[in-house]
Design a protein around this motif. Structure first.
Motif, PDB file in Angstrom:
ATOM      1  N   GLY A 103     -18.394 -39.904  30.773  1.00  0.00           N
ATOM      2  CA  GLY A 103     -18.776 -39.219  29.557  1.00  0.00           C
ATOM      3  C   GLY A 103     -17.951 -38.003  29.210  1.00  0.00           C
ATOM      4  N   VAL A 104     -16.934 -37.695  30.006  1.00  0.00           N
ATOM      5  CA  VAL A 104     -16.081 -36.525  29.772  1.00  0.00           C
ATOM      6  C   VAL A 104     -14.714 -36.998  29.293  1.00  0.00           C
ATOM      7  N   LEU A 105     -14.250 -36.447  28.169  1.00  0.00           N
ATOM      8  CA  LEU A 105     -12.955 -36.813  27.593  1.00  0.00           C
ATOM      9  C   LEU A 105     -11.945 -35.726  27.904  1.00  0.00           C
ATOM     10  N   GLU A 106     -10.824 -36.131  28.555  1.00  0.00           N
ATOM     11  CA  GLU A 106      -9.795 -35.173  28.932  1.00  0.00           C
ATOM     12  C   GLU A 106      -8.417 -35.735  28.647  1.00  0.00           C
ATOM     13  N   PRO A 107      -7.464 -34.875  28.228  1.00  0.00           N
ATOM     14  CA  PRO A 107      -6.086 -35.347  28.054  1.00  0.00           C
ATOM     15  C   PRO A 107      -5.470 -35.718  29.399  1.00  0.00           C
ATOM     16  N   ILE A 108      -4.570 -36.686  29.394  1.00  0.00           N
ATOM     17  CA  ILE A 108      -3.950 -37.149  30.638  1.00  0.00           C
ATOM     18  C   ILE A 108      -2.451 -37.326  30.441  1.00  0.00           C
ATOM     19  N   VAL A 138      -3.771 -41.912  18.771  1.00  0.00           N
ATOM     20  CA  VAL A 138      -4.434 -41.439  19.977  1.00  0.00           C
ATOM     21  C   VAL A 138      -4.953 -42.640  20.759  1.00  0.00           C
ATOM     22  N   SER A 139      -4.793 -42.595  22.071  1.00  0.00           N
ATOM     23  CA  SER A 139      -5.385 -43.640  22.907  1.00  0.00           C
ATOM     24  C   SER A 139      -6.413 -43.022  23.845  1.00  0.00           C
ATOM     25  N   VAL A 140      -7.466 -43.800  24.112  1.00  0.00           N
ATOM     26  CA  VAL A 140      -8.512 -43.400  25.050  1.00  0.00           C
ATOM     27  C   VAL A 140      -8.662 -44.509  26.072  1.00  0.00           C
ATOM     28  N   VAL A 141      -8.396 -44.186  27.340  1.00  0.00           N
ATOM     29  CA  VAL A 141      -8.557 -45.172  28.400  1.00  0.00           C
ATOM     30  C   VAL A 141      -9.833 -44.855  29.168  1.00  0.00           C
ATOM     31  N   GLY A 142     -10.403 -45.893  29.750  1.00  0.00           N
ATOM     32  CA  GLY A 142     -11.618 -45.706  30.526  1.00  0.00           C
ATOM     33  C   GLY A 142     -12.120 -47.027  31.068  1.00  0.00           C
ATOM     34  N   ARG A 143     -12.784 -46.948  32.184  1.00  0.00           N
ATOM     35  CA  ARG A 143     -13.351 -48.148  32.796  1.00  0.00           C
ATOM     36  C   ARG A 143     -14.584 -48.608  32.042  1.00  0.00           C
ATOM     37  N   SER A 144     -15.009 -49.813  32.342  1.00  0.00           N
ATOM     38  CA  SER A 144     -16.245 -50.326  31.759  1.00  0.00           C
ATOM     39  C   SER A 144     -17.400 -49.407  32.138  1.00  0.00           C
ATOM     40  N   GLY A 145     -18.211 -49.049  31.162  1.00  0.00           N
ATOM     41  CA  GLY A 145     -19.337 -48.166  31.421  1.00  0.00           C
ATOM     42  C   GLY A 145     -19.017 -46.690  31.309  1.00  0.00           C
ATOM     43  N   SER A 146     -17.790 -46.367  30.910  1.00  0.00           N
ATOM     44  CA  SER A 146     -17.394 -44.958  30.837  1.00  0.00           C
ATOM     45  C   SER A 146     -17.860 -44.281  29.550  1.00  0.00           C
ATOM     46  N   GLY A 147     -18.309 -45.080  28.562  1.00  0.00           N
ATOM     47  CA  GLY A 147     -18.766 -44.507  27.297  1.00  0.00           C
ATOM     48  C   GLY A 147     -17.839 -44.789  26.133  1.00  0.00           C
ATOM     49  N   LYS A 148     -16.849 -45.668  26.338  1.00  0.00           N
ATOM     50  CA  LYS A 148     -15.867 -45.939  25.279  1.00  0.00           C
ATOM     51  C   LYS A 148     -16.517 -46.514  24.028  1.00  0.00           C
ATOM     52  N   ASN A 187     -20.626 -36.358  27.302  1.00  0.00           N
ATOM     53  CA  ASN A 187     -20.970 -35.003  27.713  1.00  0.00           C
ATOM     54  C   ASN A 187     -19.970 -33.995  27.142  1.00  0.00           C
ATOM     55  N   GLY A 188     -20.304 -33.415  26.016  1.00  0.00           N
ATOM     56  CA  GLY A 188     -19.492 -32.337  25.466  1.00  0.00           C
ATOM     57  C   GLY A 188     -18.095 -32.748  25.056  1.00  0.00           C
ATOM     58  N   VAL A 189     -17.970 -33.831  24.301  1.00  0.00           N
ATOM     59  CA  VAL A 189     -16.656 -34.335  23.900  1.00  0.00           C
ATOM     60  C   VAL A 189     -16.079 -33.519  22.754  1.00  0.00           C
ATOM     61  N   ASP A 190     -14.831 -33.064  22.946  1.00  0.00           N
ATOM     62  CA  ASP A 190     -14.065 -32.384  21.899  1.00  0.00           C
ATOM     63  C   ASP A 190     -12.837 -33.227  21.592  1.00  0.00           C
ATOM     64  N   LEU A 191     -12.550 -33.399  20.306  1.00  0.00           N
ATOM     65  CA  LEU A 191     -11.378 -34.181  19.913  1.00  0.00           C
ATOM     66  C   LEU A 191     -10.997 -33.826  18.489  1.00  0.00           C
ATOM     67  N   GLU A 192      -9.693 -33.677  18.258  1.00  0.00           N
ATOM     68  CA  GLU A 192      -9.177 -33.486  16.913  1.00  0.00           C
ATOM     69  C   GLU A 192      -8.142 -34.570  16.632  1.00  0.00           C
ATOM     70  N   VAL A 193      -8.226 -35.163  15.457  1.00  0.00           N
ATOM     71  CA  VAL A 193      -7.304 -36.220  15.058  1.00  0.00           C
ATOM     72  C   VAL A 193      -6.636 -35.810  13.753  1.00  0.00           C
TER      73      VAL A 193
END
Length: 241
Positions: free
Chosen positions: A221-226, A37-47, A25-31
């Motif tokens: 489905g939402v990507l946020e910095p942590i 960069v690491s992306v954490v998320g539970r199973s089913g989160s959209g990884k 849902n509306g993912v923004d990311l710059e690399v």
């Protein structure tokens, strides 16, 4: 310099009952070049869905993905496949090594799709990268004769042998014990930094994610910095309890 950019990316699939399932849902990311960069998320989160989009294996439902400021949607299929093979390396939790092939032969495989000097010098190139990651004495070993950590090193060498600009690591330590997993990630980060490649690690393990320089969470489905330190501390508290 930004070479990969996602703007308002969504991914929706239609279920058999015609109900839409919104995965991203509306993912923004710059690399940036050389980023980790690491992306954490539970199973089913959209990884996995995000990984497929980053790896040019799928298209977003809406939004845009840019490589070197060129929209992914502007690539024809053949051009996209060539760019993926040249610029992107994949590392998976399952090592996916070819049985019946030596470590050297496994690493050489991507070079059969190269051209020019890279194709002609494939044995020398594959040998050098295996030596660089400490497997110079394992060139002729079959996968079953290698430890789990050694097999993952071979998989890393295979993903790097064509000099990709982007490395996508999907739960790369999930099949390894904790200490071996950390050692593999340190090695991967060192090799990526030395080659100037950007590294994106997708994982459920906050301790592995913490080894990156920038950290995100994908949730519903939402990507946020942590702040990964808080995530690690919270996970440690849960284990203690």
């Amino acid at each position: 310099m930004t070479f990969l950019r996602l703007e308002k990316v969504t991914r929706t699939v239609e279920l058999p009952d015609e109900t839409p399932l919104h995965i991203l849902n509306g993912v923004d990311l710059e690399v940036e070049v050389g980023d980790h960069v690491s992306v954490v998320g539970r199973s089913g989160s959209g990884k996995t869905t995000l990984l497929n989009l980053l790896g040019m294996l799928d298209n977003p439902t809406s939004g845009s993905i840019f490589f070197d400021d060129r929209a992914l949607s502007s690539y024809r299929r053949g051009a996209r496949d060539r760019k993926r093979g040249r610029d992107i390396g994949f590392i998976f939790q399952q090592f996916n090594l070819l049985s019946g092939r030596t470590a050297l032969e496994n690493v050489m495989m991507p070079l059969f799709y190269a051209s020019g000097r890279m194709f002609l010098n494939r044995r020398r190139i594959a040998t050098r990268i295996l030596e660089d990651i400490g497997l110079g004495e394992r060139l002729d070993y079959m996968p079953e004769r290698l430890s789990g950590g050694e097999q993952q090193r071979v998989a890393i060498a295979r993903s790097l042998v064509r000099g990709p600009r982007l490395i996508l690591a999907d739960e790369p330590t999930g099949a390894l014990d904790i200490e071996t997993g950390k050692a593999i990630m340190v090695l991967l980060d060192q090799v990526a930094e030395r080659s100037g490649a950007a590294l994106i690690t997708i994982t459920h393990d906050a301790n592995i994610a913490a080894l990156a320089r920038r950290h995100y969470r994908l949730d519903r489905g939402v990507l946020e910095p942590i702040d990964i330190r808080r995530v690690v501390a919270a996970a440690a508290a849960d284990v203690t309890l």
